[in-house]
Design an enzyme around this catalytic site. Structure first.
Site, PDB file in Angstrom:
ATOM      1  CE  LYS A 180       8.048  -7.333   4.697  1.00 14.75           C
ATOM      2  NZ  LYS A 180       7.333  -6.601   5.757  1.00 14.75           N
ATOM      3  CD  GLU A 258       0.994  -5.195 -10.325  1.00 21.89           C
ATOM      4  OE1 GLU A 258       0.907  -3.988 -10.621  1.00 21.89           O
ATOM      5  OE2 GLU A 258       0.544  -6.103 -11.034  1.00 21.89           O
ATOM      6  CB  CYS A 292       0.075   2.260  -6.752  1.00 18.78           C
ATOM      7  SG  CYS A 292      -1.234   1.079  -7.090  1.00 18.78           S
ATOM      8  CD  GLU A 389       3.765   6.334  -5.935  1.00 18.80           C
ATOM      9  OE1 GLU A 389       4.749   5.954  -5.285  1.00 18.80           O
ATOM     10  OE2 GLU A 389       2.771   5.639  -6.107  1.00 18.80           O
TER      11      GLU A 389
HETATM   12  P1  NAP Z   1       7.504  -0.111   0.452  1.00 18.41           P
HETATM   13  O1  NAP Z   1       8.176   0.733   1.428  1.00 18.41           O
HETATM   14  O2  NAP Z   1       8.225  -0.476  -0.790  1.00 18.41           O
HETATM   15  O3  NAP Z   1       7.063  -1.424   1.242  1.00 18.41           O
HETATM   16  C1  NAP Z   1       6.382  -2.468   0.607  1.00 18.41           C
HETATM   17  C2  NAP Z   1       6.715  -3.766   1.291  1.00 18.41           C
HETATM   18  O4  NAP Z   1       8.111  -4.023   1.131  1.00 18.41           O
HETATM   19  C3  NAP Z   1       6.465  -3.740   2.799  1.00 18.41           C
HETATM   20  O5  NAP Z   1       6.033  -5.020   3.203  1.00 18.41           O
HETATM   21  C4  NAP Z   1       7.840  -3.445   3.362  1.00 18.41           C
HETATM   22  O6  NAP Z   1       8.028  -3.912   4.673  1.00 18.41           O
HETATM   23  C5  NAP Z   1       8.697  -4.235   2.399  1.00 18.41           C
HETATM   24  N1  NAP Z   1      10.095  -3.830   2.356  1.00 18.41           N
HETATM   25  C6  NAP Z   1      10.625  -2.612   2.550  1.00 18.41           C
HETATM   26  N2  NAP Z   1      11.973  -2.670   2.401  1.00 18.41           N
HETATM   27  C7  NAP Z   1      12.282  -3.946   2.122  1.00 18.41           C
HETATM   28  C8  NAP Z   1      13.495  -4.651   1.866  1.00 18.41           C
HETATM   29  N3  NAP Z   1      14.674  -4.038   1.877  1.00 18.41           N
HETATM   30  N4  NAP Z   1      13.440  -5.976   1.607  1.00 18.41           N
HETATM   31  C9  NAP Z   1      12.256  -6.621   1.608  1.00 18.41           C
HETATM   32  N5  NAP Z   1      11.076  -6.018   1.840  1.00 18.41           N
HETATM   33  C10 NAP Z   1      11.078  -4.688   2.079  1.00 18.41           C
HETATM   34  O7  NAP Z   1       6.110   0.499  -0.020  1.00 18.41           O
HETATM   35  P2  NAP Z   1       4.906   1.028   0.898  1.00 18.41           P
HETATM   36  O8  NAP Z   1       5.287   2.349   1.414  1.00 18.41           O
HETATM   37  O9  NAP Z   1       4.485  -0.026   1.853  1.00 18.41           O
HETATM   38  O10 NAP Z   1       3.735   1.130  -0.174  1.00 18.41           O
HETATM   39  C11 NAP Z   1       3.556   2.234  -0.975  1.00 18.41           C
HETATM   40  C12 NAP Z   1       4.148   2.015  -2.353  1.00 18.41           C
HETATM   41  O11 NAP Z   1       3.560   0.856  -2.943  1.00 18.41           O
HETATM   42  C13 NAP Z   1       3.831   3.157  -3.276  1.00 18.41           C
HETATM   43  O12 NAP Z   1       4.962   3.453  -4.058  1.00 18.41           O
HETATM   44  C14 NAP Z   1       2.706   2.595  -4.135  1.00 18.41           C
HETATM   45  O13 NAP Z   1       2.581   3.213  -5.386  1.00 18.41           O
HETATM   46  C15 NAP Z   1       3.101   1.159  -4.247  1.00 18.41           C
HETATM   47  N6  NAP Z   1       1.947   0.313  -4.604  1.00 18.41           N
HETATM   48  C16 NAP Z   1       1.889  -0.213  -5.864  1.00 18.41           C
HETATM   49  C17 NAP Z   1       0.786  -0.975  -6.231  1.00 18.41           C
HETATM   50  C18 NAP Z   1       0.677  -1.559  -7.612  1.00 18.41           C
HETATM   51  O14 NAP Z   1      -0.168  -2.430  -7.812  1.00 18.41           O
HETATM   52  N7  NAP Z   1       1.486  -1.136  -8.568  1.00 18.41           N
HETATM   53  C19 NAP Z   1      -0.245  -1.201  -5.309  1.00 18.41           C
HETATM   54  C20 NAP Z   1      -0.145  -0.643  -4.027  1.00 18.41           C
HETATM   55  C21 NAP Z   1       0.970   0.120  -3.695  1.00 18.41           C
HETATM   56  P3  NAP Z   1       7.825  -2.925   5.941  1.00 18.41           P
HETATM   57  O15 NAP Z   1       6.467  -2.355   5.823  1.00 18.41           O
HETATM   58  O16 NAP Z   1       7.956  -3.868   7.089  1.00 18.41           O
HETATM   59  O17 NAP Z   1       8.905  -1.906   5.867  1.00 18.41           O
END
Ligand code: NAP
Length: 485
Positions: A180, A258, A292, A389
């Protein structure tokens, strides 16, 4: 709006399940963050489509896992080669949905392909073990086997690489995958599905379920509760990661996470300042700060503080802000309004509590979600931008006096993903490297991402490692067989 792709077939808007692109009546809108224009209306998947994808992955599992590893590796090599061949189209899709400059998108696509190549090479080297038995007449063996059907949920900031970092080891080990992608960036995932078909990935081995943000929790609930799914690999925010970890408890899945970071970037008095500036620009402003591992807290020692600030300001002034598709642009827009508001609120909070604004500080003249590259001094521990962040192009400088103080400040966070520091004293380099509670440490470098090294965090930044020889382990079960003869 149509994108000028050399291979228009890479532009897909339907979900990919069981080797077929599957339409839906409900559609989710994908916008170009630079213009706000609608670039696609993709399929919205729900419970039904997600179950269908799990079923397809489950059906495909026996044949895929039974293939010799070398054959699976051949398919991964082909997929990597196809990504390289179509790098320009994939980069244009990526920039159009995510906003980063084309040069960064090309870099990401190549980085993404490199995970497929790496894990193609690892596939034939997933070894087992034979244990000397304490009793005669028995052989004790440990055999590696694929975990089974796996689920992946990925974020928007690296729409290609965050997928292949999971797809590579999944396919190499003989697992099948239901992905997804993020609501904002499904086009890179769907283009990858097209290429996977061309590379000979059998139907059902790789599936992509797309949706709007409202669908994420529905899709996530199915993926985390279905007993056929044996593993979840998630990259995204810490908040959602914790939720999914709880959801996976009911069926005791393997979970790799991650999650978010809050990286310190420490500049000691003995640092090579020009290198530190170069590193800070990469660690802070790449992808407009939406990584991140972005430097979130820049800690600078008294003796070099003023010189560092004026040199950093000079480099910030050179950034060219604009749509990522323009060749001269080095920093694109933020992905969306919520992110923009968060960045603005961090700057406001810092300024209202005594920080000094050196440059930038708010909306760019280009409007939309373009944010000015920003530099602040006098940022203190406890301000929003030090504790969360920022995920934007804002460099906040905190002054410190001693090595101990820097380490204490750096570690005073629940996050533990990446940290950076610049120093030349060898003793200090060793001491600080070991004292930082982070999964990844850049010592005299602002760039730590590479396929060949383990990527991942400590503390609340995650579970497990991706990439490198260690990245394969989370995708296999080590079965022990006691054989009496
Ligand atoms: P996010 O809001 O957590 O979303 C990540 C993924 O999870 C998206 O596909 C999102 O779908 C999905 N999602 C959201 N709520 C969900 C739920 N209740 N159940 C299942 N899936 C759900 O994060 P983001 O804003 O896309 O990305 C930024 C974050 O990712 C930052 O905190 C960053 O630090 C972190 N990140 C970490 C790494 C690492 O390797 N540690 C790498 C890159 C990014 P939708 O988009 O459809 O809402």
């Amino acid at each position: 709006m149509t994108l000028a792709l050399r291979d228009p077939d890479l532009f897909r808007v339907d979900a990919y399940i069981g080797g077929e692109f599957v339409s839906s009546i409900l559609r989710a809108t994908v916008r170009d963050p630079a213009t706000g224009d609608v670039i696609a209306e993709v399929a919205r998947c729900g419970k039904f489509e997600t179950r269908h994808a799990i079923e397809a992955a489950d059906d495909a599992l026996p044949a895929w896992r039974a293939l010799p590893a070398r054959k699976r590796a051949d398919v991964l090599h082909k997929l990597a080669a196809l990504m390289e061949e179509h790098v320009d189209d994939l980069a244009l899709l990526l920039t159009s949905e995510q906003g980063k400059p084309l040069a960064e998108s090309r870099g990401e696509v190549r980085y993404a392909a490199s995970f497929l190549t790496w894990f193609a090479e690892e596939a034939p080297r997933v070894y087992g073990d034979t244990i000397p038995s304490p009793v005669s007449g028995t052989r004790l063996m440990v055999i590696p086997q694929p975990v089974g059907v796996c689920a992946a949920i990925t974020p928007w900031n690296f729409p290609s690489a965050m997928i292949t970092r999971k797809l590579g080891p999944a396919l190499a080990t003989g697992c099948t995958l239901v992905l997804k992608p993020a609501e904002a960036t499904p086009l890179s995932a769907l283009a990858l599905a097209v290429l996977s078909q061309r590379a000979g990935v059998p139907p059902g081995v790789f599936n992509v379920v797309t949706g709007a943000a409202n669908d994420a929790s529905v899709i996530g609930a199915v993926l985390t509760s279905d007993p056929r799914v044996r593993k979840l690999s998630f990259t995204g925010s810490t908040e959602v990661g914790k939720l999914l970890l709880r959801q996976c408890a009911s069926t005791v899945k393997k979970v790799s996470l991650e999650l978010g970071g809050n990286a310190p970037f420490i500049v000691f008095d003995d640092a090579d300042l020009s290198e530190a500036i170069r590193g800070a620009m990469t660690a802070k402003f790449r992808n407009a700060g939406q990584t991140c591992i972005a430097a979130n807290r820049i800690l600078v020692q008294d003796g070099v503080h003023d010189e560092f600030v004026s040199a950093l300001r000079a480099e910030i002034d050179k950034l060219v802000v604009g749509p990522g598709t323009e060749p001269s642009v080095t920093m694109g827009p933020l992905l969306e309004r919520n992110g923009f508001d968060k960045v603005a609120s961090h700057v406001e909070d810092a300024c209202s509590r005594g920080a000094e604004l050196i440059v930038g500080g708010g909306a760019h003249d280009l409007g939309g979600t373009f944010f000015q590259p920003t530099l602040l001094t006098g940022v203190r521990h406890g301000m929003l931008m030090s504790s969360e962040e920022t995920f934007g192009p804002v460099a906040g400088i905190t002054r410190f006096t001693s090595e101990e103080e820097a380490i204490t400040l750096a570690n005073d966070t629940p996050a533990g993903l990446a940290a950076y520091f610049y120093a030349r004293d060898v003793g200090r380099v060793v001491r600080v490297s070991e004292a930082l509670d982070y999964g990844m440490v850049g010592a005299n470098t602002g760039f730590v991402s590479t396929t060949v090294a383990p990527f991942g965090g400590m503390k609340e930044s995650g579970l497990g490692r991706e990439g490198s020889k260690f990245g394969i382990e989370d995708w296999i079960e080590r079965k022990y067989v006691a054989l009496a003869f």
